[in-house]
Design a protein around this motif. Sequence first.
Motif, mmCIF file in Angstrom:
data_model
loop_
_atom_site.group_PDB
_atom_site.id
_atom_site.type_symbol
_atom_site.label_atom_id
_atom_site.label_comp_id
_atom_site.label_asym_id
_atom_site.label_seq_id
_atom_site.Cartn_x
_atom_site.Cartn_y
_atom_site.Cartn_z
ATOM 1 N N TYR A 17 -5.755 -1.310 -8.137
ATOM 2 C CA TYR A 17 -6.998 -0.699 -8.629
ATOM 3 C C TYR A 17 -7.124 0.727 -8.109
ATOM 4 O O TYR A 17 -7.474 1.656 -8.819
ATOM 5 C CB TYR A 17 -8.175 -1.535 -8.131
ATOM 6 C CG TYR A 17 -9.518 -1.118 -8.690
ATOM 7 C CD1 TYR A 17 -10.014 -1.703 -9.858
ATOM 8 C CD2 TYR A 17 -10.295 -0.150 -8.061
ATOM 9 C CE1 TYR A 17 -11.238 -1.337 -10.365
ATOM 10 C CE2 TYR A 17 -11.520 0.223 -8.565
ATOM 11 C CZ TYR A 17 -11.991 -0.372 -9.725
ATOM 12 O OH TYR A 17 -13.203 0.000 -10.231
ATOM 13 N N HIS A 18 -6.785 0.875 -6.843
ATOM 14 C CA HIS A 18 -6.972 2.141 -6.160
ATOM 15 C C HIS A 18 -6.003 3.208 -6.648
ATOM 16 O O HIS A 18 -6.375 4.355 -6.869
ATOM 17 C CB HIS A 18 -6.765 1.891 -4.668
ATOM 18 C CG HIS A 18 -7.499 2.841 -3.801
ATOM 19 N ND1 HIS A 18 -8.865 2.871 -3.741
ATOM 20 C CD2 HIS A 18 -7.062 3.807 -2.982
ATOM 21 C CE1 HIS A 18 -9.233 3.812 -2.906
ATOM 22 N NE2 HIS A 18 -8.161 4.404 -2.435
ATOM 23 N N TYR A 19 -4.737 2.839 -6.796
ATOM 24 C CA TYR A 19 -3.710 3.855 -7.034
ATOM 25 C C TYR A 19 -3.177 3.896 -8.466
ATOM 26 O O TYR A 19 -2.481 4.828 -8.831
ATOM 27 C CB TYR A 19 -2.537 3.656 -6.074
ATOM 28 C CG TYR A 19 -2.904 3.851 -4.629
ATOM 29 C CD1 TYR A 19 -3.410 5.078 -4.191
ATOM 30 C CD2 TYR A 19 -2.763 2.835 -3.698
ATOM 31 C CE1 TYR A 19 -3.758 5.279 -2.865
ATOM 32 C CE2 TYR A 19 -3.107 3.032 -2.368
ATOM 33 C CZ TYR A 19 -3.600 4.250 -1.964
ATOM 34 O OH TYR A 19 -3.941 4.449 -0.651
ATOM 35 N N MET A 36 0.815 -1.193 0.000
ATOM 36 C CA MET A 36 0.000 0.000 0.000
ATOM 37 C C MET A 36 0.864 1.265 0.000
ATOM 38 O O MET A 36 0.625 2.193 -0.777
ATOM 39 C CB MET A 36 -0.880 -0.014 1.227
ATOM 40 C CG MET A 36 -1.990 0.936 1.105
ATOM 41 S SD MET A 36 -3.413 0.253 1.877
ATOM 42 C CE MET A 36 -3.710 1.538 3.033
ATOM 43 N N PRO A 42 -13.216 -3.566 -6.132
ATOM 44 C CA PRO A 42 -13.284 -3.500 -4.665
ATOM 45 C C PRO A 42 -14.722 -3.544 -4.149
ATOM 46 O O PRO A 42 -14.982 -4.061 -3.072
ATOM 47 C CB PRO A 42 -12.639 -2.152 -4.341
ATOM 48 C CG PRO A 42 -11.739 -1.864 -5.481
ATOM 49 C CD PRO A 42 -12.439 -2.435 -6.689
ATOM 50 N N GLU A 43 -15.657 -2.989 -4.910
ATOM 51 C CA GLU A 43 -17.057 -3.009 -4.479
ATOM 52 C C GLU A 43 -17.613 -4.423 -4.535
ATOM 53 O O GLU A 43 -18.494 -4.784 -3.780
ATOM 54 C CB GLU A 43 -17.932 -2.107 -5.365
ATOM 55 C CG GLU A 43 -17.672 -0.616 -5.224
ATOM 56 C CD GLU A 43 -16.435 -0.155 -5.976
ATOM 57 O OE1 GLU A 43 -15.948 -0.922 -6.854
ATOM 58 O OE2 GLU A 43 -15.928 0.934 -5.681
ATOM 59 N N ARG A 46 -15.271 -9.553 3.942
ATOM 60 C CA ARG A 46 -15.779 -9.614 2.569
ATOM 61 C C ARG A 46 -15.176 -10.725 1.731
ATOM 62 O O ARG A 46 -15.490 -10.868 0.552
ATOM 63 C CB ARG A 46 -15.577 -8.256 1.906
ATOM 64 C CG ARG A 46 -16.301 -7.149 2.677
ATOM 65 C CD ARG A 46 -16.002 -5.795 2.144
ATOM 66 N NE ARG A 46 -16.563 -5.619 0.832
ATOM 67 C CZ ARG A 46 -16.123 -4.725 -0.044
ATOM 68 N NH1 ARG A 46 -15.120 -3.958 0.251
ATOM 69 N NH2 ARG A 46 -16.695 -4.620 -1.217
ATOM 70 N N GLN A 77 -6.471 -4.774 -5.063
ATOM 71 C CA GLN A 77 -7.189 -3.572 -4.651
ATOM 72 C C GLN A 77 -6.254 -2.358 -4.634
ATOM 73 O O GLN A 77 -6.624 -1.263 -5.038
ATOM 74 C CB GLN A 77 -7.859 -3.719 -3.274
ATOM 75 C CG GLN A 77 -8.782 -2.542 -3.056
ATOM 76 C CD GLN A 77 -9.533 -2.525 -1.750
ATOM 77 O OE1 GLN A 77 -9.493 -1.542 -1.043
ATOM 78 N NE2 GLN A 77 -10.257 -3.581 -1.437
#
Lengths: 340, 361
Positions: free
Chosen positions: B355-357, B39, B336-337, B94, B352
């Motif tokens: 995907y996020h960054y 991260m 992620p959803e 999840r 994730q």
Amino acid sequence: MNTDGKRIMLGHGSGGGLMHQLIRDVFFKIFDNPLLNSAGDAAVLPRRANMMAFTTDSFVVDPVFFPGGDIGKLAVCGTINDLVAAGANPFCLSAGFIIEEGFLVKDLETIVRSMATEAKNAGVFVAAGDTKVVERGKCDQLFINTSGIGYLADERTTWQQANPICPGDHIIITGSVGDHGMAVMAARNQPDNTTGFQSDCAPLSILFNELQDKSAGIKYMNDPTRGGLASSLCELTAKKEFGAAINEEAIPVKPNVKGLCDMLGFDPLYVANEGKMLIIAAYDKGHQLVGQLKQHPLGREACRIGTITRENPGMVLMRTKIGGTRIVNMLSGEQLPRIC
Amino acid sequence: MGRFDAYHSKVLCDHLCEQIHRLAKRPLRLMEVCGGHTMAIRKHGIPSLLPDIISLLSGPGCPVCVTSPSFIDQAIYLAGQSNMIICTYGDLLRVKGSNGSLEMARTEGKNVRVIFSALEALEMARREPEKMIIFLGIGFETTAPATAAVIIQAKKHAIRNFFVLSAHKLMAPAMEAIVSNDIPINGYICPGHVSAITGTSIYKKIVEDFRIGCVVSGFEPLDLLQTIFMLVRQAETDRPALDIQYSRVVKPWGNQKAIALMEEAFETVDDWWRGLGILNASGLKPKASYHEFDAAEVFQIPANNISDPEGCICGEILKGLQLPVDCRLFGKSCTPENPEGACMVSSEGSCQTYYHYEHRR
């Protein structure tokens, strides 16, 4: 009414005598304004030449009292700020209360009083209201819904219609980010020591009432509440012909907010604000606008944090403090439940 | 606060980047095996500062990502039993088993509670003696000592309604498995927090037998850049070594108290890893002397073997053989959803994070 130790009972929502007593002794007494005092089934509002903005928001923040505010202040400011973001001058609000049996009447009074104070500060009337009481355990202390009506400052309908955003425009934030979310987290996790944390919860109409007309150069506004600044920027650029380039170094974050975020694994860019506005300003008016915002206590730390770009349409790119580049995406899932 | 500001110094970061660019002559593949590193690297935009010939890979260091789907099935099964409460760290909620996730089980009214420490679960057992509290023990040597401590506490205070379902794993066996599978790696960015507990001896074999550099790294941008610099220098001079960059926290001998707790309460077992299969002595379960607290021993839990969703390449990604973008589910049916694979579930999972960054939609 002497409210020491008194608690809300199911009867306070029954429609009978107890309810009328509560409405008279708390809501009418504290909100006190002609629109509400007429006590009809609905408030009757004046008509104006400009278009009207209408919004609604429900507040379930946990805990109901936090450093810098309470659920009532939040409920008034949140709805006012939504109207401001749409370019409207807020006019009146409705307030619906769902109260858990056993809630202290004294606390309810404190909360209603802070609603009245904020409404008065912002020159807004609480024109209609409703109270329901549910059995213990069926809601958590107190939930409030507020809806609001405001009138647009000029003849336009939306920001975009008035003045489309184009590359070169300035991205401005009116102050430090993450204050509200971390104040609530501090109140939740270390209730005895919230020193230094303060929610930024404030009615932004005070800051913007003079700046809503076209001459100020504002092209778009969005109040970065849940999901924070990052989500507001993503919302702005999604499916657009332009992108946004922001500079991490320029984004104001209070040291204690950053510290608590680091500790809990949050990114301040995604933490809720309740008294800040993200603004896109015309490139030739941006500097002047920041100067105007800075003159007001609520905009003291206003600054430019980036630029609208032709490159990378639909995306938000951030230059990190160490000079790297990364994409800023929409928050997925829930970072902080019940923050507002 | 602001105690980390010094580790964000742009001047020093620039200086290290310059050195790395000057040193790096040949393509290098460096693997980090800690979700926190995955991260931090993306969040600070570190890949954009490095020469193109240096690739940063994410290994099997996110506990949620390597956990077996049948573990989730077992937890859901227990959550459905009367009088039982499942306590879990939020990240696990999840992850999908063969029939939904713990989060879905909760919406169906099953008893699943999110907690932030193992101690909370023990307190819950004390507070609610009529319920059976099952704590899902997950994570590497960073979280295992806390689980060990509460098991020991439970025995000491004779708390009979507290149990642990353990999926705890050890870091080094997976790191060794990757290099012994001939997966090309030129250096390991070793996990800071795991090493704070274990010390550095667990990496000795990787350096000595496989001749791959291991540098234990901190989590701030300057830490990570210095670690990368050290690994590049080792690789370019062909002198793989065991180094500690994160010396303000990590000592070569580790945390002896935490190690003693783990040794007291746990024994090693062969365990299943996503992408790597079953690895010898790579998991932890309560020792025989603590069996009364081991949910797997006390309760009859139906076992089943299930595999990852069709098309999911989490296993290959965890070995550093493919990137999240190589997966045909990535960003389409797996987001992620709505995560399909485990690497998309955790905020520290490689998919994730990517995907996020870095994901350009």
